[in-house]
Design a protein around this motif. Structure first.
Motif: not given
Length: 182
Positions: A90-91, A93-94, A98
C-alpha cells in the motif's frame, strides 16, 4: 517524436529479455537500461516515449527515477509503468500514484495485458505531443499575422461583442412612408 523508444529498466537480464519479448510484437523501438542512473541518462537525452521501470534496483530505485523525472520539464509528462515483484504494498502504491505513474504492475507480467497498456500509453503520449506541437505552430502563425504591418482587410468580421444595427425590412419602410404621408 516519431522514433521515440520504450525504455525498459530492470537490474535482471532475464526480466529485460522477457519484457522485450513480450513487447516485440508491437513493433516499437525498444531500449534497455540495467539501473536507475543509466535510465535517467537515457531519459534526459530525449527520445523516450514510455518508461517501464522496475521499482527495486540497487542504487537509484525506480521511485527515485520517477521523482527526478517529475521535477524536470522535459521529462515530467513521460508515462511511466512501474514494475514490482514484491506483491501488493500500500505504501508503494500510494507513493507511485502520488508521483503520477500511469500504472503499477506486479510480476510475473501477463504479456497480453502489458502490450495493451503499453500500446495505449505510448500512442496517447505521442498524440499529446503532436497536439502540443500543432498548438505551438498555430500560435506562431497567429502571432506572425498579428505582427504584420498590413491593415486588416475591410471584409474582416466584426468583434463578436460588437452590436449589429437592427435591419429593417422593405415592408417596414413602406409602412412608415404611408404613415408619414397621411
Amino acid at each position: 517524436m516519431p522514433d521515440a523508444k520504450i525504455l525498459i529498466v530492470d537490474d535482471h537480464e532475464d526480466t529485460l529479455y522477457a519484457l522485450e519479448s513480450a513487447l516485440a510484437p508491437l513493433g516499437y523501438l525498444l531500449g534497455r537500461a540495467t539501473n536507475g542512473d543509466e535510465a535517467l541518462k537515457q531519459v534526459l537525452r530525449g527520445q523516450v516515449g514510455l518508461l517501464l521501470l522496475d521499482v527495486r534496483m540497487p542504487g537509484v530505485s525506480g521511485l527515485d527515477v520517477v521523482r527526478y523525472m517529475r521535477r524536470v520539464e522535459q521529462t515530467q509528462h513521460i508515462p511511466v509503468v512501474l514494475l514490482t515483484g514484491f506483491g501488493p504494498d500500500h505504501e508503494l502504491t500510494a507513493a507511485a500514484f502520488g508521483l503520477g505513474v500511469a500504472d503499477l504492475v506486479m510480476k510475473p507480467i501477463d504479456p497480453w495485458a502489458l502490450r495493451t497498456k503499453v500500446r495505449y500509453l505510448y500512442d496517447s503520449h505521442r498524440r499529446h505531443l503532436a497536439l502540443e506541437q500543432e498548438i505551438r505552430e498555430l500560435r506562431a502563425l497567429v502571432k506572425g499575422q498579428g505582427d504584420a504591418a498590413e491593415p486588416a482587410p475591410s471584409s474582416a468580421l466584426p468583434h463578436p461583442d460588437a452590436r449589429v444595427p437592427v435591419q429593417r425590412t422593405p415592408e417596414a419602410h413602406d409602412g412608415e412612408l404611408e404613415q408619414d404621408l397621411t
